[in-house]
Design a protein around this motif. Structure first.
Motif, mmCIF file in Angstrom:
data_model
loop_
_atom_site.group_PDB
_atom_site.id
_atom_site.type_symbol
_atom_site.label_atom_id
_atom_site.label_comp_id
_atom_site.label_asym_id
_atom_site.label_seq_id
_atom_site.Cartn_x
_atom_site.Cartn_y
_atom_site.Cartn_z
ATOM 1 N N TYR A 63 62.641 -14.063 -79.297
ATOM 2 C CA TYR A 63 62.217 -13.043 -78.334
ATOM 3 C C TYR A 63 63.169 -13.101 -77.153
ATOM 4 O O TYR A 63 63.372 -14.162 -76.552
ATOM 5 N N ARG A 75 63.129 -7.294 -73.675
ATOM 6 C CA ARG A 75 61.789 -7.296 -74.275
ATOM 7 C C ARG A 75 61.849 -6.913 -75.762
ATOM 8 O O ARG A 75 61.161 -6.007 -76.219
ATOM 9 N N THR A 76 62.669 -7.651 -76.487
ATOM 10 C CA THR A 76 62.873 -7.368 -77.911
ATOM 11 C C THR A 76 62.552 -8.595 -78.766
ATOM 12 O O THR A 76 63.011 -9.701 -78.465
ATOM 13 N N MET A 115 54.290 -11.634 -82.079
ATOM 14 C CA MET A 115 53.590 -11.002 -80.964
ATOM 15 C C MET A 115 52.366 -11.821 -80.566
ATOM 16 O O MET A 115 52.101 -12.048 -79.386
ATOM 17 N N LEU A 154 52.461 -11.032 -76.562
ATOM 18 C CA LEU A 154 53.207 -9.861 -76.101
ATOM 19 C C LEU A 154 52.363 -8.589 -76.187
ATOM 20 O O LEU A 154 51.432 -8.499 -76.986
ATOM 21 N N ASP A 183 52.396 -4.838 -77.339
ATOM 22 C CA ASP A 183 53.215 -4.036 -78.248
ATOM 23 C C ASP A 183 53.683 -2.723 -77.620
ATOM 24 O O ASP A 183 54.613 -2.089 -78.118
ATOM 25 N N ASP A 213 55.071 -2.576 -74.773
ATOM 26 C CA ASP A 213 56.180 -2.905 -73.878
ATOM 27 C C ASP A 213 57.245 -3.734 -74.593
ATOM 28 O O ASP A 213 58.011 -4.452 -73.954
ATOM 29 N N THR A 214 57.276 -3.643 -75.927
ATOM 30 C CA THR A 214 58.161 -4.505 -76.714
ATOM 31 C C THR A 214 58.816 -3.706 -77.835
ATOM 32 O O THR A 214 58.199 -2.809 -78.424
#
Length: 232
Positions: A129, A134-135, A164, A169, A171, A173-174
């Motif tokens: 990550y 933010r990938t 995730m 995280l 989802d 914003d990713t």
């Protein structure tokens, strides 16, 4: 701890392989009863192809951890590395961008208990990550010759759910980049194939996999024959 509808489950994983393995996600999504059926008829020993694949994955792991490998080196399962295995491991290393490599988790298990089902978990070959953009990245190494599609690949989609969940995280914003590395498949799309989408685009497949898992681990799951039987 995982909540599914009105049911809350506590799960502790000590087994080496999940009942709902991501690697067979494409099968049990279409045929929920396949999990019960395969458990009733387990494989008794590894085939030569499976042993070769295990050794090839070991070679990849060594290279990604900074270890030197060479032709003639013997893997822990007794298989002798050849040039194809060494070249394939280097291809996998090159498939990971330099800027992401320090962030990589190698052979680190992830669980999909909340998003999919407590009995669904697995170990991606490599995942990472990058908070800078933010990938989420997931790489899967395939040593077989048969073409493996990266787009909508259920194994990678399940791994993305696990990453995730592991990192907590959002989802929305990713972004996710899923990658298949297949050195011995000569295809017009190349040996390294990527699929990049907003993580939220995976909600549909996740929901279908969640419903399939609920059915698979429920009472009398159905058996549905089809093209997926080839890998059952």
């Amino acid at each position: 701890l995982a909540t599914h509808g009105t049911r809350t489950e506590v799960y502790v994983t000590t087994a080496d392989h999940a009942e709902g393995a991501p690697s067979s996600g494409e099968v049990w999504e279409q045929c929920p009863g396949s999990i019960v059926m395969q458990a009733a008829y387990p494989e008794t020993e590894e085939t030569p192809e499976q042993r070769e694949g295990t050794a090839a994955h070991w070679a990849v792991e060594q290279v990604l951890r900074g270890q030197l490998i060479d032709v003639g080196l013997i893997a822990p399962n007794g298989w002798v590395l050849d040039q194809d295995m060494c070249d394939g491991a280097e291809l996998m290393r090159k498939a990971i961008p330099d800027r992401v490599r320090p962030l990589c988790r190698i052979e680190q298990r992830v669980h999909m208990a909340r998003r999919i089902h407590p009995k669904v978990w697995g170990t991606p070959d490599v995942w990472a990550y990058d908070p800078r953009d933010r990938t989420v990245y997931v790489w899967d190494y395939k040593y077989g010759h048969g073409y493996v599609e990266v787009i909508d690949n259920r194994q990678l989609i399940l791994y993305a759910a696990g990453v995730m969940e592991e990192l907590g995280l959002d989802d929305l914003d990713t972004r996710v980049v899923l990658c298949i590395v297949q050195p011995r498949c000569w295809h017009k799309t190349g040996h390294v194939r990527r699929w990049s989408v907003p993580m939220s685009d995976l909600r549909g497949p996740w929901n279908r996999l969640m419903m399939a898992a609920e059915t698979a681990f429920g009472d009398d799951p159905p058996i549905n024959p089809g093209a997926h039987c080839r890998h059952c």
